[in-house]
Design a protein around this motif. Structure first.
Motif, short mmCIF file in Angstrom:
data_model
loop_
_atom_site.label_atom_id
_atom_site.label_comp_id
_atom_site.label_asym_id
_atom_site.label_seq_id
_atom_site.Cartn_x
_atom_site.Cartn_y
_atom_site.Cartn_z
N LEU A 25 0.84 -1.21 0.00
CA LEU A 25 0.00 0.00 0.00
C LEU A 25 0.87 1.26 0.00
N ASP A 26 1.92 1.24 0.81
CA ASP A 26 2.84 2.39 0.87
C ASP A 26 3.50 2.62 -0.49
N GLU A 27 3.94 1.55 -1.12
CA GLU A 27 4.59 1.66 -2.43
C GLU A 27 3.64 2.26 -3.47
N ALA A 28 2.36 1.93 -3.36
CA ALA A 28 1.35 2.48 -4.28
C ALA A 28 0.86 3.86 -3.82
N ASN A 61 -9.41 1.57 -7.67
CA ASN A 61 -8.65 0.84 -8.68
C ASN A 61 -7.25 0.51 -8.16
N ALA A 62 -6.60 1.46 -7.53
CA ALA A 62 -5.24 1.23 -7.00
C ALA A 62 -5.25 0.18 -5.90
N VAL A 68 -4.62 -7.69 -5.85
CA VAL A 68 -4.43 -8.78 -6.82
C VAL A 68 -2.94 -9.11 -6.96
N ALA A 69 -2.10 -8.09 -7.09
CA ALA A 69 -0.65 -8.33 -7.22
C ALA A 69 -0.09 -9.00 -5.97
N TRP A 70 -0.56 -8.57 -4.80
CA TRP A 70 -0.09 -9.14 -3.54
C TRP A 70 -0.46 -10.62 -3.45
N ILE A 71 -1.69 -10.98 -3.81
CA ILE A 71 -2.13 -12.38 -3.78
C ILE A 71 -1.30 -13.22 -4.75
N GLU A 72 -1.10 -12.70 -5.96
CA GLU A 72 -0.41 -13.47 -7.00
C GLU A 72 1.08 -13.65 -6.73
N ALA A 73 1.66 -12.85 -5.83
CA ALA A 73 3.09 -12.93 -5.57
C ALA A 73 3.50 -14.21 -4.81
#
Length: 120
Positions: A25-28, A61-62, A68-73
């Protein structure tokens, strides 16, 4: 007097999810803050955070893309979205646009990573 409406997404982070999900979240650049809960009875252990913004400014959206990216990692990660109608939906396998729609109806989002970051 302002007529603006605030919206929030409540995140409950379990196991090893807090560090990595909050860092994502911080990175985004999605601002979040802790919710301090006080009770006289035992409660489930987990860190509770919230993302709060004016309704028109909520970065749905963010947040969905981060989720989604966190789950897929990692295979050990899962996000469960509880909706206002009482449904519990596992976000694994959903697209960012689908997760975005679910987040807009959420009452609580549970974020879980069953393994520490240094484990594969």
């Amino acid at each position: 007097m302002s007529t603006e409406t605030h919206t929030s997404v409540r995140l409950t982070l379990f196991k090893h999810s807090a560090g990595s999900f909050l860092a994502a979240l911080d990175e985004a650049q999605i601002p979040h803050g802790p919710i301090h809960m006080f009770s006289t009875t035992p409660q489930g252990s987990g860190l509770v955070e919230a993302i709060t913004a004016l309704s028109e400014a909520m970065p749905w959206n963010a947040i969905a893309k981060v989720a989604v990216a966190w789950i897929e990692a990692r295979k050990s990660r899962e996000i469960i979205i509880h909706t206002e109608t009482g449904e519990s939906i596992q976000a694994k396998g959903y697209s960012a646009s689908e997760v975005q729609k679910l987040l807009q109806k959420s009452t609580n989002v549970i974020v879980i990573d069953t393994k520490p970051v240094d484990e594969s």
